[in-house]
Design a protein around this motif. Structure first.
Motif, PDB file in Angstrom:
ATOM      1  N   UNK A  34       0.778  -1.248   0.000  1.00  0.00           N
ATOM      2  CA  UNK A  34       0.000   0.000   0.000  1.00  0.00           C
ATOM      3  C   UNK A  34       0.803   1.288   0.000  1.00  0.00           C
ATOM      4  N   UNK A  35       2.007   1.265  -0.544  1.00  0.00           N
ATOM      5  CA  UNK A  35       2.753   2.504  -0.714  1.00  0.00           C
ATOM      6  C   UNK A  35       3.622   2.892   0.472  1.00  0.00           C
ATOM      7  N   UNK A  36       3.229   2.479   1.694  1.00  0.00           N
ATOM      8  CA  UNK A  36       4.072   2.854   2.835  1.00  0.00           C
ATOM      9  C   UNK A  36       3.994   1.862   3.982  1.00  0.00           C
ATOM     10  N   UNK A 259      -6.731  -0.694  -3.349  1.00  0.00           N
ATOM     11  CA  UNK A 259      -6.711   0.641  -2.729  1.00  0.00           C
ATOM     12  C   UNK A 259      -7.139   1.724  -3.717  1.00  0.00           C
ATOM     13  N   UNK A 293      -0.147  11.398 -14.193  1.00  0.00           N
ATOM     14  CA  UNK A 293      -0.396  10.513 -13.060  1.00  0.00           C
ATOM     15  C   UNK A 293      -1.907  10.376 -12.916  1.00  0.00           C
ATOM     16  N   UNK A 294      -2.413   9.196 -13.142  1.00  0.00           N
ATOM     17  CA  UNK A 294      -3.858   8.954 -13.035  1.00  0.00           C
ATOM     18  C   UNK A 294      -4.097   7.716 -12.198  1.00  0.00           C
ATOM     19  N   UNK A 295      -5.171   7.759 -11.431  1.00  0.00           N
ATOM     20  CA  UNK A 295      -5.660   6.593 -10.729  1.00  0.00           C
ATOM     21  C   UNK A 295      -4.555   5.798 -10.039  1.00  0.00           C
ATOM     22  N   UNK A 296      -3.768   6.486  -9.246  1.00  0.00           N
ATOM     23  CA  UNK A 296      -2.623   5.829  -8.627  1.00  0.00           C
ATOM     24  C   UNK A 296      -2.420   6.319  -7.203  1.00  0.00           C
ATOM     25  N   UNK A 297      -1.584   5.591  -6.487  1.00  0.00           N
ATOM     26  CA  UNK A 297      -1.226   5.942  -5.125  1.00  0.00           C
ATOM     27  C   UNK A 297       0.266   6.261  -5.144  1.00  0.00           C
ATOM     28  N   UNK A 298       0.642   7.447  -4.663  1.00  0.00           N
ATOM     29  CA  UNK A 298       2.052   7.843  -4.714  1.00  0.00           C
ATOM     30  C   UNK A 298       2.513   8.261  -3.323  1.00  0.00           C
ATOM     31  N   UNK A 299       3.647   7.724  -2.901  1.00  0.00           N
ATOM     32  CA  UNK A 299       4.136   7.944  -1.547  1.00  0.00           C
ATOM     33  C   UNK A 299       5.220   9.021  -1.496  1.00  0.00           C
TER      34      UNK A 299
ATOM     35  N   UNK B 281      -0.608   7.175   1.524  1.00  0.00           N
ATOM     36  CA  UNK B 281      -0.021   7.906   0.398  1.00  0.00           C
ATOM     37  C   UNK B 281      -1.131   8.671  -0.336  1.00  0.00           C
ATOM     38  N   UNK B 282      -0.728   9.593  -1.197  1.00  0.00           N
ATOM     39  CA  UNK B 282      -1.728  10.395  -1.907  1.00  0.00           C
ATOM     40  C   UNK B 282      -2.402   9.591  -3.009  1.00  0.00           C
ATOM     41  N   UNK B 284      -4.521   9.587  -6.491  1.00  0.00           N
ATOM     42  CA  UNK B 284      -4.899  10.355  -7.668  1.00  0.00           C
ATOM     43  C   UNK B 284      -6.056   9.656  -8.348  1.00  0.00           C
ATOM     44  N   UNK B 285      -7.064  10.413  -8.718  1.00  0.00           N
ATOM     45  CA  UNK B 285      -8.254   9.834  -9.342  1.00  0.00           C
ATOM     46  C   UNK B 285      -8.082   9.654 -10.832  1.00  0.00           C
ATOM     47  N   UNK B 288      -7.316  12.996 -12.951  1.00  0.00           N
ATOM     48  CA  UNK B 288      -6.351  13.955 -12.428  1.00  0.00           C
ATOM     49  C   UNK B 288      -5.297  14.334 -13.462  1.00  0.00           C
ATOM     50  N   UNK B 297       1.702  13.550   1.647  1.00  0.00           N
ATOM     51  CA  UNK B 297       0.859  12.375   1.855  1.00  0.00           C
ATOM     52  C   UNK B 297      -0.587  12.728   2.181  1.00  0.00           C
TER      53      UNK B 297
END
Lengths: 405, 372
Positions: A34-36, A259, A293-299, B281-282, B284-285, B288, B297
């Protein structure tokens, strides 16, 4: 000594061999998620959020990283004067020492640890699942029904039921039979590997089990059936929120991408039930001029110049200009260089994917769909320039420039 | 040498009055900066990264948000049996009430200074954003046999400060001249108000200055005493900025959109620590669009974000456009909004469909918890 009502024992010694390279150097509960997070953050956070502040973590396989990660238990507020988190590896006794032979034996070997707290109940957990659960509700139910054991269950589909330990129950939710991976399931209530026992009962059965030379010293195979055949009162506790076993590459990948699914309710920073983790002191992430950056989780600590879609980026990941990451997980410190393509893949920690390399492919682009799978690159490896890694491959060593695997 | 030998002092309320927008409900030290930090994180991390284990934080007013941020000092490893973090609220010695300057402030904490055991003291102002190698500075200080060492930068003088020292130095970087409160059009060597000296020396200087009712170190102590003090100037080459106005806060924040600034300030060898929030974490839809932005975060972003800095837990709704903005913790920008050249303080809320814009030279300021 002050009495502790319930002590949690977390079985974290499993190798998780189906995760292949991802668990070559770390135990499964230490696998990033989950990124972290690490998988073990879920049971530990659930414990503290449920008011259970005495937790023994049983380690055996590759414990270094896990020990280091747990440390004093600070991130989970489990650094306590009384109780707190304790890492319990197998140890030498005056009559010799043993590895943990099975899940039940691991608890048996730590009877002295449990007795220090003189608990009424013991909660047995595993470090293999992603879920948010209030154990205190389960404990309340256990006390109300005055059961010897309460087992958390999830209602699964009939098809899935053949892959789980299944509880067959009476109308009043008492269990009359336990079947491990039944070919023809009589019920669809799958054990989640979460048990609450009255400690005096469990202690008795652990000692009996230990004395039986034919036992495999396992909760599911030995302890539960032994208690059932002695007529102990055993109840199921139904759970119907998100729960996922992350024992395979596909399920780990799935659970991460869950997620991003707006239909799945898995908010990990819900102030009422936060999942805690040990975090690095890194700055916010930066997304550059040419990035999408679309539909993603970024840490934290990521630097993104390329294109990211439907992916989870852990801490300090770099994605250079023209690189694309789709339907993938990039674990901490991974570097995806210019023009590289990562699709349907898991890139482990500190991997470098050199310029123009390709890792994994989508099911549509993969010639024979029977060969399709998630590609996995083990930690600290380098995938050379313009190398190609086919779908479903598991990479255990560096790949040279231009090589096709 | 034992790094326990260096005692840290941070002035938390320096120049609060220069940024009234952001200090209405907080001290200079607790102004949010850089997506997930407060200004004090930089000084505090610099000290901790040099092995300093005891830090006194001198506060004057509005220090609740600061105490909240610092807690027990855990994130900086300053929750300790020996040493640790000490918040020192004003303690009026004379009939003057709360203190007026650095000398005054130190005179009020003489007991803390005298009871500490470190041989050396380092003093920092909380309005400086930098990543200074304090261990190296102390080593040079000892090597040079200096009485006082002062970190400095070569560049444009902070316009609004009245008591910043301009240093004239020789080849060995020994200070040969000091100018105070001068306006300069050219680039100069100016003090970053990070200063090392022997603890005993500091006690002496403060006691003497206090007896004479002096308040300014720069003007009334260092400048007149230059002949009798050996002062070494320690040059800081990396990112080092002094925040002295709201406009300047915006400009310095925006420097974090440059890679070189981030690399210098968030140096891996010397991390900047801050309070931990345990956010996800952040996310993004699907719709976006993100460009040239620095994002912390816990955000949920469904719209467009360009040339902006987003703190923890910011929400940007569908079809919203956020351009050239600084959005502090928990800010919410509703659907279909257009927000350009705006600074939103903590918890500010722009409701669905609202359009608001400032100019490149003047970002509109939306105060804390305000709903528009």
């Amino acid at each position: 000594m002050k009495k502790t009502e319930c002590v949690a024992m977390l079985l974290a010694g499993g190798q998780g061999s189906r995760l292949g390279v991802l668990t070559q150097k770390i135990a499964k509960p230490a696998v990033p998620y989950g990124g972290k997070y690490r998988i073990i953050d879920f049971p530990l956070s659930n414990c503290i959020n449920s008011g259970i502040d005495t937790v023994g973590v049983l380690t055996q396989y590759q414990p270094l990283e896990l020990n280091d990660y747990i440390g004093s238990g600070k991130p989970w507020d489990l650094d306590r004067n009384n109780g707190g988190v304790h890492v319990l590896p197998p140890y030498q006794k005056s009559k010799g020492g043993d590895w943990y032979k099975g899940t039940a034996n691991a608890i048996y070997q730590n009877i002295h640890f449990i007795e220090r707290y003189n608990p009424e109940y013991v909660l047995i957990l595993s470090g293999d699942h992603i879920y948010k659960m209030d154990y205190s509700k389960m404990l309340t139910r256990h006390k109300e029904t005055d059961s010897a054991a309460t087992i958390a269950v999830l209602d699964v589909s009939l098809e899935e039921a053949t892959r789980f330990g299944i509880m067959n129950i009476n109308n009043d939710d008492t269990i009359y039979e336990f079947e491990e991976k039944p070919a023809n399931p009589k019920s669809t209530l799958a054990s989640m590997g979460i048990y609450i026992f009255k400690w005096d009962k469990l202690r008795k059965y652990l000692c009996e089990d230990e004395a039986n030379p034919d036992s495999s010293n396992d909760f599911g195979k030995d302890i539960i059936p032994a208690m059932l055949s002695s007529g102990e009162k055993m109840m199921v506790y139904r759970f119907d929120d998100y729960w996922k076993d992350v024992g395979t590459v596909e399920s780990l990948w799935d659970a991460n991408l869950d997620l991003l699914n707006p239909k799945i309710d898995l908010n990990l920073s819900d102030p009422n039930w936060k999942i805690y983790s040990r975090t690095q002191a890194r700055p916010p992430h930066f997304i550059g001029d040419n990035a999408t950056v679309v539909n993603s989780l970024v840490s934290v600590g990521c630097e993104i110049e390329g294109s990211i879609d439907y992916s989870v980026l852990f801490e300090n990941v770099t994605v250079e200009q023209g690189a694309t990451v789709e339907y993938s997980l990039a674990m901490p410190g991974a570097v995806i260089k210019k023009g590289a393509k990562v699709r349907y893949a898991i890139i482990a920690e500190n991997v470098v994917v050199e310029e123009g390399a390709t890792v994994g492919c989508s099911p549509e682009d993969c010639g024979d769909s029977a060969d399709w799978g998630i590609a996995v690159v083990g930690d600290n490896l380098t995938i050379g320039k313009n190398a190609k890694i086919a779908a479903g491959k598991m990479i255990k060593q560096n790949v040279k420039e231009g090589e096709n695997i | 040498m034992s790094t326990n030998n260096l005692l840290g002092i941070i002035f938390a309320n320096v120049h609060d009055d220069l940024i009234p927008e952001l200090t209405e409900k907080r001290s200079m030290a607790s102004i949010p900066f850089g997506g997930r930090y407060r200004l004090i994180d930089f000084s505090l991390s610099n000290l901790v990264n040099a092995g300093v284990t005891k830090v006194g934080i001198l506060t004057r007013a509005n220090y609740q948000s600061l105490m909240d941020h610092l807690g027990s000092g855990k994130p900086w490893d300053l929750d300790r049996k020996n040493g640790g973090m000490f918040i020192l609220p004003p303690y009026s010695t004379n009939a003057t009430g709360v203190y007026r300057g650095h000398v005054d402030a130190l005179a009020g904490t003489m007991t803390f200074l005298k009871r500490s055991i470190g041989e050396y003291v380092i003093m920092c102002d909380a309005d400086v954003v930098s990543n200074i190698d304090v261990a190296d500075m102390l080593e040079k200080h000892i090597e040079k046999g200096a009485d006082v060492s002062i970190a400095y930068k070569y560049g444009d003088l902070p316009k609004n400060h009245k008591d910043t020292m301009i240093l004239e130095v020789d080849k060995e970087n020994i200070v040969t001249g000091i100018e105070v409160s001068k306006t300069m059009d050219t680039k100069v060597n100016f003090s970053l108000d990070v200063c090392i000296m022997k603890r005993q020396k500091l006690i002496e200087l403060v006691e003497e200055a206090d007896r004479n009712r002096l308040t300014s170190f720069a003007r009334e102590v260092f400048k007149p005493k230059l002949a009798s003090l050996k002062m070494f100037a320690y040059k800081v080459d990396g990112f080092a900025e002094v925040i002295d106005s709201y406009e300047n806060y915006v400009n310095i924040s925006n420097k974090l959109l440059e890679k070189s600034s981030r690399e210098q300030l968030f140096n891996r060898e010397r991390p900047i620590y801050t309070k931990i929030k345990d956010d996800m974490p952040t996310r993004y839809g699907i719709g976006s669009v993100i460009q040239n932005s620095f994002i912390a975060d816990g955000c949920v972003i469904e719209g467009t974000v360009k040339n902006s800095i987003l703190f923890r837990g910011v929400k940007v709704g569908r079809n919203a456009v956020v351009e050239n903005c600084i959005v502090m913790q928990g800010g919410v920008i509703g659907e279909n909004c257009e927000v350009k050249n705006v600074t939103m303080d903590k918890g500010a809320n722009i409701t669905d469909g609202v359009k608001i814009s400032g100019t490149d030279s003047k970002y509109v300021f939306v105060p804390k918890d305000r709903t528009i």
